[in-house]
Design an enzyme around this catalytic site. Structure first.
Site, mmCIF file in Angstrom:
data_model
loop_
_atom_site.group_PDB
_atom_site.id
_atom_site.type_symbol
_atom_site.label_atom_id
_atom_site.label_comp_id
_atom_site.label_asym_id
_atom_site.label_seq_id
_atom_site.Cartn_x
_atom_site.Cartn_y
_atom_site.Cartn_z
ATOM 1 N N HIS A 220 0.804 -1.224 0.000
ATOM 2 C CA HIS A 220 0.000 0.000 0.000
ATOM 3 C C HIS A 220 0.838 1.275 0.000
ATOM 4 O O HIS A 220 0.310 2.366 0.006
ATOM 5 C CB HIS A 220 -0.930 0.026 1.218
ATOM 6 C CG HIS A 220 -0.192 0.260 2.507
ATOM 7 N ND1 HIS A 220 0.434 -0.748 3.188
ATOM 8 C CD2 HIS A 220 0.042 1.391 3.208
ATOM 9 C CE1 HIS A 220 1.015 -0.239 4.257
ATOM 10 N NE2 HIS A 220 0.790 1.055 4.306
HETATM 11 C C1 UD1 Z 1 -1.648 4.999 6.583
HETATM 12 C C2 UD1 Z 1 -0.304 5.434 7.152
HETATM 13 C C3 UD1 Z 1 0.722 4.342 6.932
HETATM 14 C C4 UD1 Z 1 0.249 2.989 7.423
HETATM 15 C C5 UD1 Z 1 -1.106 2.690 6.780
HETATM 16 C C6 UD1 Z 1 -1.644 1.359 7.258
HETATM 17 C C7 UD1 Z 1 0.193 7.848 7.064
HETATM 18 C C8 UD1 Z 1 0.997 8.872 6.378
HETATM 19 N N1 UD1 Z 1 0.196 6.626 6.483
HETATM 20 O O1 UD1 Z 1 -1.514 4.941 5.178
HETATM 21 O O2 UD1 Z 1 1.901 4.683 7.636
HETATM 22 O O3 UD1 Z 1 1.177 1.991 7.070
HETATM 23 O O4 UD1 Z 1 -2.003 3.745 7.113
HETATM 24 O O5 UD1 Z 1 -2.854 1.052 6.675
HETATM 25 O O6 UD1 Z 1 -0.424 8.133 8.070
HETATM 26 N N2 UD1 Z 1 -9.083 4.582 3.184
HETATM 27 C C9 UD1 Z 1 -10.269 3.904 3.160
HETATM 28 N N3 UD1 Z 1 -10.749 3.418 4.333
HETATM 29 C C10 UD1 Z 1 -10.097 3.599 5.505
HETATM 30 C C11 UD1 Z 1 -8.889 4.301 5.511
HETATM 31 C C12 UD1 Z 1 -8.374 4.779 4.336
HETATM 32 O O7 UD1 Z 1 -10.890 3.737 2.115
HETATM 33 O O8 UD1 Z 1 -10.586 3.145 6.550
HETATM 34 C C13 UD1 Z 1 -8.532 5.120 1.928
HETATM 35 C C14 UD1 Z 1 -8.560 6.628 1.924
HETATM 36 O O9 UD1 Z 1 -9.722 7.128 1.380
HETATM 37 C C15 UD1 Z 1 -7.352 7.010 1.113
HETATM 38 C C16 UD1 Z 1 -6.416 5.828 1.285
HETATM 39 O O10 UD1 Z 1 -7.174 4.753 1.804
HETATM 40 O O11 UD1 Z 1 -7.665 7.125 -0.242
HETATM 41 C C17 UD1 Z 1 -5.258 6.169 2.154
HETATM 42 O O12 UD1 Z 1 -5.619 6.384 3.541
HETATM 43 P P1 UD1 Z 1 -4.649 7.189 4.534
HETATM 44 O O13 UD1 Z 1 -5.106 7.070 5.922
HETATM 45 O O14 UD1 Z 1 -4.428 8.537 3.998
HETATM 46 O O15 UD1 Z 1 -3.235 6.493 4.400
HETATM 47 P P2 UD1 Z 1 -2.807 4.966 4.255
HETATM 48 O O16 UD1 Z 1 -2.328 4.744 2.866
HETATM 49 O O17 UD1 Z 1 -3.845 4.027 4.786
#
Ligand code: UD1
Length: 383
Positions: A220
């Site tokens: 991811h």
């Molecule tokens: C975040 C952390 C990363 C960790 C990862 C574990 C930061 C910078 N990154 O990255 O260190 O390894 O979590 O999962 O804080 N989304 C959903 N549902 C959710 C959560 C997220 O659909 O419950 C989608 C969001 O809409 C977004 C993407 O996933 O498009 C990224 O979510 P985000 O929390 O920004 O960062 P991660 O890539 O999950």
């Protein structure tokens, strides 16, 4: 819980994203352990909000309901970090905490540490000092800054202390306590869902012909998924690997969106050796990893969990902030070059891979050490 009902002078423990939940579970349990628990509140920033990424973890890991949910959700890094800060500040102001405890390296970690430090509330950082030396990773920036703001820094491996001291942090603030993620792993390993059950749930075909050997894949990191050309190259490679060794691939929401956008989702779903799934629960993932032939990942936590399980790990990144998993554990960092990936996988299939050993203090008692240190440090807590 309404703000005026939150206890004063307690420790505000912050979680936001999936890896945080695994880390906070043993800490909150150790802090609240009777007879004389340390007053601690749980603050969820809401960075991760999907049931699969969030509620399921709370349930399985027996994490108490958060006292406050800031419900920030997803946004750009700046907006997400700023929203956590805006919503966390009134909590700090209203509860006058003894300390704010943050874990790991996600945006919620730096956001809450920054609010606390500016209000002169002591910051406790669990998993301090890890460095990839790669500022392309947003987490690296979160790590460096959170450590600079922290008053008490708990480390998982000795290299972390060297990094911190090199960055000018007073050695007296640093405590090597071991790894809380491994506390959680040890607590739950016996309850892990057998791999067979998860595989049967994911695919009818494995019911008739159970998989004897398989790989688990997680990916991811923005550096791997956010550029369509890179993602296409990786996806093609995973399909080829799955023709040699079945691959189970629980897909992170970020990755699913990127695969969809790049038009790759359907072709991956069509690959007969590749079993794609929504994010799995902790107990399913643990069971699946513990019985796997190997794990392919770009996650930080999974590099540590595979070392604790003695399962070979192939890390799809150019570096790791967790060097002990390579020096002592089962991890091999291969980057994303197909030739290196293949060579390592072939070697694992031929020889079983690196044997590895369990790193120092990864013994399931890190959270107890954290509590003891906190009690020594904050003598007047809760009074
Ligand atoms: C975040 C952390 C990363 C960790 C990862 C574990 C930061 C910078 N990154 O990255 O260190 O390894 O979590 O999962 O804080 N989304 C959903 N549902 C959710 C959560 C997220 O659909 O419950 C989608 C969001 O809409 C977004 C993407 O996933 O498009 C990224 O979510 P985000 O929390 O920004 O960062 P991660 O890539 O999950």
């Amino acid at each position: 819980m309404p703000l005026d009902r939150l206890p004063k002078n307690s420790i505000l423990c912050v979680v936001g994203a999936r890896p945080n939940f695994v880390k906070i579970a043993p800490i909150i349990a150790a802090l609240r352990q009777p007879p004389a628990g340390v007053p601690a509140c749980l603050i969820h920033t809401g960075q991760h909000y999907d049931v699969a990424m969030n509620k399921a973890f709370f349930r399985e890991l027996d994490i108490p309901e958060p006292d406050v949910d800031l419900e920030v959700g997803s946004a750009s890094h700046a907006v997400q970090t700023a929203q956590v800060m805006q919503r966390f500040e009134p909590i700090v102001e209203g509860t006058d905490p003894a300390a704010v405890l943050v874990v790991g390296d996600v945006n919620s970690t730096i956001a809450c540490a920054l609010v606390a430090a500016k209000r002169r509330v002591p910051v406790i950082h669990v998993e301090a000092g890890l460095r990839s030396f790669d500022r392309e990773m947003p987490e690296e920036i979160n790590r460096v800054l959170t450590d600079q703001l922290s008053d008490l820094l708990f480390t998982t491996e000795r290299s972390a202390e060297e990094n911190l001291v090199r960055e000018g942090i007073d050695g007296k603030k640093i405590h090597f306590v071991g790894n809380v993620m491994i506390d959680t792993l040890r607590t739950h390993l016996k309850r892990a869902t057998p791999a067979r059950e998860t595989l049967d749930r994911l695919s009818e075909s494995t019911r008739d012909a159970p998989l004897k050997r398989y790989a688990v894949l997680t990916m991811h990191r923005p550096s791997n998924v956010d550029r369509p050309e890179k993602l296409r190259e990786l996806a093609g490679n995973f399909v080829r690997i799955s023709e040699r060794l079945p691959v189970v691939f629980p897909v992170h929401p970020r990755t699913e969106k990127a695969l969809q956008k790049a038009g790759l989702l359907e072709s991956l779903r069509g690959a007969s050796g590749l079993f794609m799934a929504p994010p799995l629960s902790y107990l399913e993932m643990l069971g699946l990893m513990s019985e796997a032939t190997l794990v392919l990942t770009d996650s930080g936590g999974i590099q540590e969990e595979t070392t604790a399980l003695g399962v070979p790990c192939v890390t799809l990144r150019d570096n790791t902030e967790r060097p002990i998993t390579v020096d002592q554990g089962t991890n091999t960092v291969v980057g994303t070059d197909p030739a290196r990936m293949w060579a390592t996988i072939e070697e694992i299939l031929d020889t079983g891979g690196k044997a590895g050993r369990i790193p120092e203090l990864w013994d399931g008692r890190a959270a107890q050490r954290i509590r003891a240190t906190i009690e020594r440090h904050f003598e007047s807590i809760g009074s």
